[in-house]
Scaffold this active site. Structure first.
Site, PDB file in Angstrom:
ATOM      1  N   LYS A   1       0.798  -1.241  -0.009  1.00 51.51           N
ATOM      2  CA  LYS A   1      -0.134   0.149  -0.021  1.00 51.51           C
ATOM      3  C   LYS A   1       0.909   1.366   0.005  1.00 51.51           C
ATOM      4  CE  LYS A   1      -2.811   0.910   3.791  1.00 51.51           C
ATOM      5  NZ  LYS A   1      -2.730   2.195   4.057  1.00 51.51           N
TER       6      LYS A   1
ATOM      7  N   ASP B   1       2.144  -0.817  11.946  1.00 47.22           N
ATOM      8  CA  ASP B   1       1.119  -1.397  11.325  1.00 47.22           C
ATOM      9  C   ASP B   1       0.520  -2.890  11.898  1.00 47.22           C
ATOM     10  OD1 ASP B   1       0.615   0.963  10.326  1.00 47.22           O
ATOM     11  OD2 ASP B   1       1.237   0.607   8.286  1.00 47.22           O
TER      12      ASP B   1
HETATM   13  C1  S3P Z   1       2.782   4.890   6.146  1.00 43.24           C
HETATM   14  C2  S3P Z   1       3.396   5.390   7.298  1.00 43.24           C
HETATM   15  C3  S3P Z   1       3.131   4.895   8.775  1.00 43.24           C
HETATM   16  C4  S3P Z   1       2.026   3.673   8.432  1.00 43.24           C
HETATM   17  C5  S3P Z   1       0.982   3.858   7.482  1.00 43.24           C
HETATM   18  C6  S3P Z   1       1.797   3.983   6.252  1.00 43.24           C
HETATM   19  C7  S3P Z   1       3.520   5.429   4.831  1.00 43.24           C
HETATM   20  O1  S3P Z   1       2.086   6.063   9.332  1.00 43.24           O
HETATM   21  O2  S3P Z   1       1.394   3.541   9.629  1.00 43.24           O
HETATM   22  O3  S3P Z   1      -0.017   2.753   7.429  1.00 43.24           O
HETATM   23  O4  S3P Z   1       3.184   4.780   3.656  1.00 43.24           O
HETATM   24  O5  S3P Z   1       4.384   6.196   4.878  1.00 43.24           O
HETATM   25  P1  S3P Z   1       2.971   7.299  10.002  1.00 43.24           P
HETATM   26  O6  S3P Z   1       3.795   7.949   9.206  1.00 43.24           O
HETATM   27  O7  S3P Z   1       1.708   7.838  10.346  1.00 43.24           O
HETATM   28  O8  S3P Z   1       3.629   6.594  11.116  1.00 43.24           O
END
Ligand code: S3P
Length: 435
Positions: free
Chosen positions: A22, A317
């Protein structure tokens, strides 16, 4: 809103390929839209978050076409058009925060909106550094939340020490930095996922990484000239995590996951499960910047562990599923330094504690984590478990349900499609029972 019933099963495991990552898919959507020419992307996630971000890039002038499994993104060459309507980012925090950075230095105004869960999530964390760069951002929600209007302005590079370990904030600043005059440096408190940096390098955007400091020289309002490429999205480790942890906690079970991303900034779950007593082998099969490989898991009776510090961002996550794993292990599992969980798609500390208690598991909540007392006999929740619009809560609960002693009802499960539309089919493929 649909619901599912998940049945306990005595055996579980086998082989699975998970959908595209993702985080990587959304970054590729943005950078391919910025590039000149047609990017050919394999493995792009067909989940709702990635589709929302891709849709937003199309509203900004890119074109996306599927040819079987191959996604072609025709880029704008850096000339985005002002969108006619608000960009609907759905449930995607990554899409929203990164796009705010990318748009901050463009010659246009755009409004970003999202679903109920996204509209509760903090956006001040990106507004603050972007405004230090000169951006003009209005957050018109009640508490510094969406809707957000970005009025593109000239930007200037800054040195920014991130107040929290967040790959999204880091990436928003770096993307804005591409369109700034001068040098932009971000300093992380702890290492977080580095997909933005890896993709910049793959696209030949010069970047200097020195420990926790990342620096790039801005290209000014014209932005960088990026050539379209062939890109491959690895399988999403965070999707594989549900199967990996569920099999790790089942003595005698076996699992093979192929084609999954094994970037070390994403796979701390494997270290934790190994510490808990699982047997895990990892083989790198391809290295396209982000390594891709095969993960083989042999389940065991696990023991509790402590999870905190630098490990947290690299399994952020996976913490809902790790709380489930703690419930299945012998002894206590302690999670700390994870206050960020409270501002994810739901307050994952509060929701996991409540849901685990509904199974009869003893949980002590703390401001930045929880202690899960493992080994309790699971009883079946009387009420259907609410998803709170959070895909990872639903998938974690589905995994725990396979260990219960009676069918478990899960309410409002459509959210699973944000990251893993094939989740229920794959659950069945691995021996789960669901209807
Ligand atoms: C992500 C970073 C994380 C993660 C999210 C996806 C990303 O969030 O929890 O599902 O794609 O950079 P945070 O940057 O808020 O820690």
């Amino acid at each position: 809103m649909s619901s599912k019933t998940v049945y306990p099963v005595s055996t579980f495991g086998g082989e699975v390929c998970v959908p595209g990552d993702k985080s990587v898919s959304q970054r590729i959507a943005m950078l391919a839209a910025l590039a000149k020419g047609t990017s050919e992307v394999r493995g792009f996630l067909r989940g709702e978050d990635a589709m929302s971000t891709l849709g937003a890039m199309c509203s900004l002038g890119a074109t996306a076409k599927y040819d079987g499994d191959l996604l072609r993104i025709i880029g704008t060459g850096g000339r985005f058009i002002e969108p006619v309507n608000p960009l609907d980012m759905g449930n995607s925090g990554t899409g929203t925060r990164l796009l705010a950075g990318l748009l901050a230095g463009q010659k246009l105004t755009a409004t970003l909106i999202g679903d109920a869960s996204l509209s509760r999530r903090p956006m001040g964390r990106i507004k603050t550094p972007l405004e230090l760069m000169g951006a003009k951002i209005d957050l018109t929600g009640e508490k510094g939340t969406l809707p957000m209007t970005v009025h593109g302005t000239p930007l200037y590079g800054i040195r920014y020490e991130l107040p929290m370990a967040s790959a999204q904030v880091k990436s928003a600043v770096l993307l804005a930095g591409l369109f700034a005059e001068g040098k932009t440096t971000v300093v992380e408190p702890r290492p977080t996922r580095d997909h933005t940096e890896k993709l910049f390098q793959a696209l030949e955007i010069p970047l200097h990484i020195d420990g926790l400091e990342i620096t790039l020289n801005g290209f000014g309002p014209g932005g960088p000239k990026i050539a379209a490429r062939k890109l491959t999205v690895p399988g999403d480790f965070s999707s594989a995590a549900f199967w990996i942890a569920a099999v790790a906690a089942r003595p005698g079970a076996e699992l093979i996951v192929r084609g999954v991303g094994i970037n070390p900034r994403r796979t701390a779950l494997l270290d934790v499960l190994t510490r808990m007593g699982a047997m895990i082998d990892v083989e790198v099969t391809e290295d396209l910047g982000d390594p891709i490989g095969t993960v083989v898991v042999h389940g065991a009776q696990l023991r509790g562990t402590e999870i905190g510090g630098d490990e947290i961002p690299n399994l952020i996550d996976e913490l809902p599923m790790l709380a489930v794993t703690g419930a299945l292990a012998k002894g206590d599992t302690v999670i700390r330094d994870a206050a960020e969980l409270r501002v994810k798609e739901s307050d994952r500390i509060a929701v996991m504690a409540a849901h685990l208690r509904a199974f009869g598991v003893e949980v002590e909540e703390s401001p930045d984590g929880m202690t899960v007392r493992g080994g309790a006999k699971l009883h079946t929740p009387a009420e259907a478990l609410a998803s709170h619009g959070d895909h990872r809560i639903t998938m974690s609960m589905a995994m725990l349900a396979t260990f219960a002693d009676a069918p478990v009802r899960l309410a409002d499960v459509d959210c699973v499609a944000t990251s893993y539309p094939d989740f229920w089919n794959h659950l069945k493929q691995l021996g789960g029972r669901v209807d």
